[in-house]
Scaffold this motif. Structure first.
Motif, PDB file in Angstrom:
ATOM      1  N   ASP A 167     -12.174 142.386  55.387  1.00  0.00           N
ATOM      2  CA  ASP A 167     -11.472 143.447  56.349  1.00  0.00           C
ATOM      3  C   ASP A 167     -12.511 144.907  55.946  1.00  0.00           C
ATOM      4  N   HIS A 190     -19.473 138.374  55.415  1.00  0.00           N
ATOM      5  CA  HIS A 190     -18.297 139.159  56.251  1.00  0.00           C
ATOM      6  C   HIS A 190     -17.172 138.270  56.647  1.00  0.00           C
ATOM      7  N   ASN A 247     -13.150 138.913  58.316  1.00  0.00           N
ATOM      8  CA  ASN A 247     -12.391 140.008  58.875  1.00  0.00           C
ATOM      9  C   ASN A 247     -11.263 139.371  59.310  1.00  0.00           C
ATOM     10  N   LEU A 248     -10.324 140.237  59.692  1.00  0.00           N
ATOM     11  CA  LEU A 248      -8.925 139.872  60.613  1.00  0.00           C
ATOM     12  C   LEU A 248      -8.981 140.679  61.826  1.00  0.00           C
ATOM     13  N   ASP A 249      -8.591 140.187  63.024  1.00  0.00           N
ATOM     14  CA  ASP A 249      -8.592 140.497  64.120  1.00  0.00           C
ATOM     15  C   ASP A 249      -7.659 141.812  64.159  1.00  0.00           C
ATOM     16  N   THR A 284     -10.755 149.212  58.260  1.00  0.00           N
ATOM     17  CA  THR A 284      -9.581 148.616  58.792  1.00  0.00           C
ATOM     18  C   THR A 284      -8.481 149.601  59.514  1.00  0.00           C
ATOM     19  N   THR A 331     -13.961 135.972  61.931  1.00  0.00           N
ATOM     20  CA  THR A 331     -12.870 136.910  62.218  1.00  0.00           C
ATOM     21  C   THR A 331     -11.650 135.779  62.501  1.00  0.00           C
TER      22      THR A 331
END
Length: 339
Positions: free
Chosen positions: A154, A165, A167-169, A200, A322
């Motif tokens: 994130d 990495h 990440n969250l969308d 974020t 992601t």
């Protein structure tokens, strides 16, 4: 073979095993390290295993790992321990680690603001790598410039120097929120944004701004706690001029503060004011009405972060990931009131 000493007293060592079995310490290491075949007879190996079992001997894993150059321990750095989201991230990371014989040490960096103190400044050899979740841009200076691989969760994928990495969308999550509210007829919005400087939250703000171009949007910032959120929202909702019909919050905790402020002002949720959150914490279903929010797969997030670190340690590719998010519609949102 000599008779084993009674169990108790000082912890038995490999030297004790060698003495009882009548062999050298090198032979004990070969047998207990499962490297004896072709070097030691089956009979001698059996004698060593019998002596170790009789003494209750357990290898010194710390010393063994130091010799191997691997401690099988990862450090998970999070902004705070007071947020339920990070507890789920840890649960996912720890589960993935345990499947590979790793452990995870959890370390909070105060408020996710930097620079964090390095908890292992004098003992970096105690770690194999670092996973950092949702940290401010300058919060990881203590961990940069070391030989430890860093996996960022994130966080900004550009310029971090991280090995991987995940990440969250969150941008898609904010678009889902705004699409939902626009479809309900809302055109005047309050964005209760987190005051913490974090990538974020910047991404959420940018997505909201783009989605609500042409709409009436006011942004107010608040620390991530219910009391400050209640005060910030109360002031904004009571300000002169046309009142917002929907409040979009960066976090479920902020949304709880908005609901308290609305109640103090005599506003009904959602008849007079729709409220949305982000994270889908347990708090979201404790509120009445229950909170419309964006569900983040926190445990899967932690798991994928640990898997990325394990891939890096194994010299394997760890492409960026992601994870998708989901809008959960509940009772805190409804049609825009006719004003």
């Amino acid at each position: 073979m000599q008779t084993p000493e009674p169990i108790g007293g000082p912890r038995p060592t490999s030297r004790d095993v060698a003495r009882v079995a009548g062999v050298s310490q090198a032979t004990v290491s070969l047998v207990l390290g499962d490297k004896w075949r072709g070097r030691v007879s089956e009979r001698t190996a059996g004698a060593v295993r019998e002596a170790a079992a009789g003494l209750g001997y357990r290898p010194n894993l710390a010393a063994r790992n130091l010799r191997l150059g691997r401690t099988r321990t990862a450090l998970l750095v999070v902004p705070a321990l007071t947020n339920e989201f990070f507890a789920h991230v840890y649960t996912g990371a720890a589960a993935a680690a345990a499947e590979h014989g790793f452990g995870v040490v959890l370390y909070p960096s105060p408020d996710g603001l930097g620079p964090a103190r390095d908890p292992f400044a004098s003992a970096q050899s105690a770690l194999d790598g670092v996973i950092a979740s949702s940290m401010a841009t300058d919060a990881l200076e203590a961990f940069r410039g070391t030989d430890l691989p860093l996996v960022m969760l994130d966080s900004d994928p550009a310029g971090s120097g991280a090995a991987a990495h995940v990440n969250l969308d969150v941008a898609d999550g904010m678009r889902r929120v705004t699409d939902h509210l626009l479809a309900l007829g809302h055109r005047r919005f309050l964005h209760l944004a987190s005051a913490a400087p974090s990538w974020t939250f910047d991404v959420r703000a940018e997505a909201l701004s783009h989605a609500l171009r042409g709409a009436d949007v006011r942004t107010v910032r608040s620390p991530l706690n219910t009391a400050d959120a209640r005060e910030a929202a109360g002031t904004a909702l009571a300000a002169p001029g046309a009142r917002p019909t929907a409040v979009i919050c960066d976090d479920d905790i902020l949304a709880a503060g908005v609901c308290k402020a609305a109640r103090r002002l005599g506003l009904r949720v959602p008849e007079d004011l729709s409220v949305t959150g982000f994270d889908d914490m347990a708090l979201a279903t404790v509120l009445e009405p229950e909170l419309t929010t964006v569900r983040l797969p926190a445990e899967e997030f932690g798991r994928r972060g640990m898997e990325a670190l394990l891939a890096v340690l194994a010299g394997e590719p760890a492409p960026p990931v992601t994870l998708p998010v989901v809008l959960v519609r509940r009772g805190s949102t409804g049609p825009a009131p006719a004003l």
